[in-house]
Design a protein around this motif. Structure first.
Motif, PDB file in Angstrom:
ATOM      1  N   GLY A   1      26.715   6.862  -2.104  1.00  0.00           N
ATOM      2  CA  GLY A   1      26.622   7.187  -0.675  1.00  0.00           C
ATOM      3  C   GLY A   1      25.158   7.412  -0.221  1.00  0.00           C
ATOM      4  O   GLY A   1      25.000   7.811   1.016  1.00  0.00           O
ATOM      5  N   LYS A   2      24.383   7.483  -1.264  1.00  0.00           N
ATOM      6  CA  LYS A   2      22.946   7.861  -1.041  1.00  0.00           C
ATOM      7  C   LYS A   2      21.975   6.887  -1.823  1.00  0.00           C
ATOM      8  O   LYS A   2      21.013   7.149  -2.397  1.00  0.00           O
ATOM      9  N   ARG A   3      22.428   5.707  -1.705  1.00  0.00           N
ATOM     10  CA  ARG A   3      21.503   4.595  -2.373  1.00  0.00           C
ATOM     11  C   ARG A   3      20.579   3.831  -1.384  1.00  0.00           C
ATOM     12  O   ARG A   3      20.937   2.967  -0.594  1.00  0.00           O
ATOM     13  N   VAL A   4      19.300   3.974  -1.548  1.00  0.00           N
ATOM     14  CA  VAL A   4      18.251   3.475  -0.618  1.00  0.00           C
ATOM     15  C   VAL A   4      16.953   3.092  -1.489  1.00  0.00           C
ATOM     16  O   VAL A   4      16.808   3.641  -2.645  1.00  0.00           O
ATOM     17  N   ILE A   5      16.453   2.081  -0.906  1.00  0.00           N
ATOM     18  CA  ILE A   5      15.149   1.980  -1.383  1.00  0.00           C
ATOM     19  C   ILE A   5      14.081   2.341  -0.536  1.00  0.00           C
ATOM     20  O   ILE A   5      14.322   2.307   0.845  1.00  0.00           O
ATOM     21  N   PHE A   6      13.247   3.268  -0.426  1.00  0.00           N
ATOM     22  CA  PHE A   6      12.180   3.848   0.095  1.00  0.00           C
ATOM     23  C   PHE A   6      10.784   4.123  -0.154  1.00  0.00           C
ATOM     24  O   PHE A   6      10.513   3.806  -1.366  1.00  0.00           O
ATOM     25  N   GLY A   7       9.823   3.925   0.926  1.00  0.00           N
ATOM     26  CA  GLY A   7       8.607   3.947   0.757  1.00  0.00           C
ATOM     27  C   GLY A   7       7.875   4.960   1.317  1.00  0.00           C
ATOM     28  O   GLY A   7       8.175   5.569   2.255  1.00  0.00           O
ATOM     29  N   VAL A   8       6.873   5.803   0.565  1.00  0.00           N
ATOM     30  CA  VAL A   8       5.896   6.928   0.902  1.00  0.00           C
ATOM     31  C   VAL A   8       4.527   6.560   0.711  1.00  0.00           C
ATOM     32  O   VAL A   8       4.217   5.512  -0.139  1.00  0.00           O
ATOM     33  N   ALA A   9       3.670   7.217   1.268  1.00  0.00           N
ATOM     34  CA  ALA A   9       2.314   7.036   1.253  1.00  0.00           C
ATOM     35  C   ALA A   9       1.805   7.295  -0.287  1.00  0.00           C
ATOM     36  O   ALA A   9       2.341   8.564  -0.838  1.00  0.00           O
ATOM     37  N   LEU A  10       0.953   6.672  -0.669  1.00  0.00           N
ATOM     38  CA  LEU A  10       0.091   6.926  -2.008  1.00  0.00           C
ATOM     39  C   LEU A  10      -0.687   8.226  -1.874  1.00  0.00           C
ATOM     40  O   LEU A  10      -1.073   8.429  -0.907  1.00  0.00           O
TER      41      LEU A  10
ATOM     42  N   GLY B   1       0.726  -1.104  -0.081  1.00  0.00           N
ATOM     43  CA  GLY B   1       0.180   0.024  -0.172  1.00  0.00           C
ATOM     44  C   GLY B   1       0.782   1.246  -0.065  1.00  0.00           C
ATOM     45  O   GLY B   1       0.110   2.218   0.098  1.00  0.00           O
ATOM     46  N   LYS B   2       2.293   1.184  -0.243  1.00  0.00           N
ATOM     47  CA  LYS B   2       3.010   2.400  -0.418  1.00  0.00           C
ATOM     48  C   LYS B   2       3.515   2.383  -1.627  1.00  0.00           C
ATOM     49  O   LYS B   2       3.765   1.307  -2.313  1.00  0.00           O
ATOM     50  N   LEU B   3       4.078   3.473  -2.174  1.00  0.00           N
ATOM     51  CA  LEU B   3       4.699   3.929  -3.196  1.00  0.00           C
ATOM     52  C   LEU B   3       6.295   3.792  -3.065  1.00  0.00           C
ATOM     53  O   LEU B   3       6.896   4.395  -2.124  1.00  0.00           O
ATOM     54  N   TRP B   4       6.935   3.077  -3.647  1.00  0.00           N
ATOM     55  CA  TRP B   4       8.352   2.998  -3.415  1.00  0.00           C
ATOM     56  C   TRP B   4       9.315   3.322  -4.659  1.00  0.00           C
ATOM     57  O   TRP B   4       8.719   3.011  -5.773  1.00  0.00           O
ATOM     58  N   SER B   5      10.635   3.629  -4.317  1.00  0.00           N
ATOM     59  CA  SER B   5      11.256   4.088  -5.447  1.00  0.00           C
ATOM     60  C   SER B   5      12.872   3.725  -4.897  1.00  0.00           C
ATOM     61  O   SER B   5      13.026   3.149  -3.624  1.00  0.00           O
ATOM     62  N   VAL B   6      13.951   3.859  -5.526  1.00  0.00           N
ATOM     63  CA  VAL B   6      15.220   3.793  -5.334  1.00  0.00           C
ATOM     64  C   VAL B   6      16.126   5.002  -5.603  1.00  0.00           C
ATOM     65  O   VAL B   6      15.785   5.719  -6.753  1.00  0.00           O
ATOM     66  N   THR B   7      17.119   5.272  -4.961  1.00  0.00           N
ATOM     67  CA  THR B   7      18.020   6.346  -5.304  1.00  0.00           C
ATOM     68  C   THR B   7      19.566   5.986  -5.884  1.00  0.00           C
ATOM     69  O   THR B   7      19.764   4.828  -5.356  1.00  0.00           O
ATOM     70  N   GLU B   8      19.852   6.709  -6.619  1.00  0.00           N
ATOM     71  CA  GLU B   8      21.036   6.093  -7.493  1.00  0.00           C
ATOM     72  C   GLU B   8      22.314   6.590  -6.986  1.00  0.00           C
ATOM     73  O   GLU B   8      23.404   6.157  -7.493  1.00  0.00           O
TER      74      GLU B   8
END
Length: 337
Positions: free
Chosen positions: A328-337, A318-325
């Motif tokens: 030193g700043k490489r994460v998979i993260f989720g936020v509310a839709l 139920g969350k929107l997820w993305s990845v950063t490139e």
């Protein structure tokens, strides 16, 4: 989001001998499953690690996971695409899959996918390869800007050509064919040994959906599962031009023209997904500046805070997820839709 002509984005199937090559390689090495891979995964993510990826973002994401130190500092590999087990519908454990491309022109090592468990915070890389009917294989030199999985099929965006397809039933474990992982500086079959730059797992390409006419760029890909029929979404990144497009196809994917297509009206869109009647667009800025999440609901545009270097989009739990490139700043993260 302005409707536009669908015809330029048509795709045609070009399987060639890809399926034969993949079958040959799978027959000699032997396949495993995502669940087994995750059970023995060799890398560790850190919950709420690499906070520099968030920059000035407020509020912070509800959850994020950082790749390990080695993957944070490398300047050879950059994460781009993201999909999840819920997109597949057939993977029995929660999982994220993130694509990476190899940046140096010298010593090309192709593209890889990280399989990451949000439960155990363990992950493992697998190298994507192109196999030939004689059993040989090599790396795939593309950007892999987006990925999406539906059933057992993993779709990978190929910027100038369309969509490459990989069957997760052909997730091959070199340890089933030999006692070691071969030479970390070699790729392919040499004598009786298999090499994959030191990677334990390889996935050979099985199919190809190519652009019917030159011009469109396939920068990212996602799946909208919010309606009665899942739809495959593709789109184009443009650096300083708001004319990038998105389009949607029904799944099971059959090529041809998409159902619909739109001009997004924003530059630097790294990922897009439609969900519940809204469009979510991941907009980049720079390696030191926060990106934005643009949410289109009819004629209404909402701008929401996003981390630095946001890429492809997917929906899980139920969350929107993305990845950063960025380094030193490489994460998979989720936020509310």
């Amino acid at each position: 989001m302005v409707p536009t002509d669908k015809a330029p984005y048509a795709l045609r199937r070009e399987t060639g001998d890809l399926a034969k090559g993949a079958a040959k390689l799978a027959g000699e090495i032997g396949s495993t499953g995502v669940e087994a891979l995750l059970a023995g995964a060799n890398r560790n993510m850190t919950g709420k690690g690499a906070p520099g990826a968030l920059g000035s973002m407020k509020p912070k994401p509800s959850q994020w996971y950082a790749f390990d130190d080695k993957d944070q500092v490398t300047v050879d590999w950059y994460p781009q695409g993201l999909t999840c087990g819920e997109d597949s519908g057939s993977i029995g454990v929660p999982v994220f899959m993130a694509s990476w491309y190899f940046k140096p022109e010298a010593g090309e090592r192709g593209i890889r996918v990280s399989f990451a468990s949000p439960k155990t915070l363990k992950y493992q890389h697998a190298l994507l390869v192109q196999a030939r009917p004689d059993g040989s294989y090599g790396p795939i030199d593309i950007h892999a800007g987006g990925i999406a999985v539906h059933g057992d099929l993993l779709y990978v965006a190929d910027t100038l050509r369309g969509l490459r397809v990989f069957d997760l039933n052909n997730l091959l474990d070199l340890r089933t064919a030999q006692s070691d992982l071969g030479d970390p500086n070699r790729i392919g079959r040499h004598g009786r040994k298999f090499h994959a730059f030191g990677y334990r797992y390889v996935i050979p390409q099985t199919d190809f959906w190519q652009v019917a006419q030159a011009g469109p760029r396939f920068s990212f890909v996602s799946i909208d599962r919010s309606g009665a029929t899942p739809q495959l979404i593709t789109g184009e990144y443009r650096e300083g031009d708001p004319g990038g497009w998105v389009a949607r196809w029904d799944l099971a994917f059959a090529g041809g023209e998409p159902n619909d297509a739109f001009v997004m009206g924003h530059p630097k869109i790294q990922g897009a997904i439609s969900w519940g009647g809204k469009w979510y667009l991941s907009q980049a800025a720079s390696s030191t500046t926060n990106g934005k999440l643009l949410v289109h609901a009819g004629e209404t545009l909402q701008t929401r805070p996003f981390p630095i270097g946001p890429e492809d989009l997917t929906v899980q739990d139920g969350k929107l997820w993305s990845v950063t490139e960025f380094k030193g700043k490489r994460v998979i993260f989720g936020v509310a839709l």
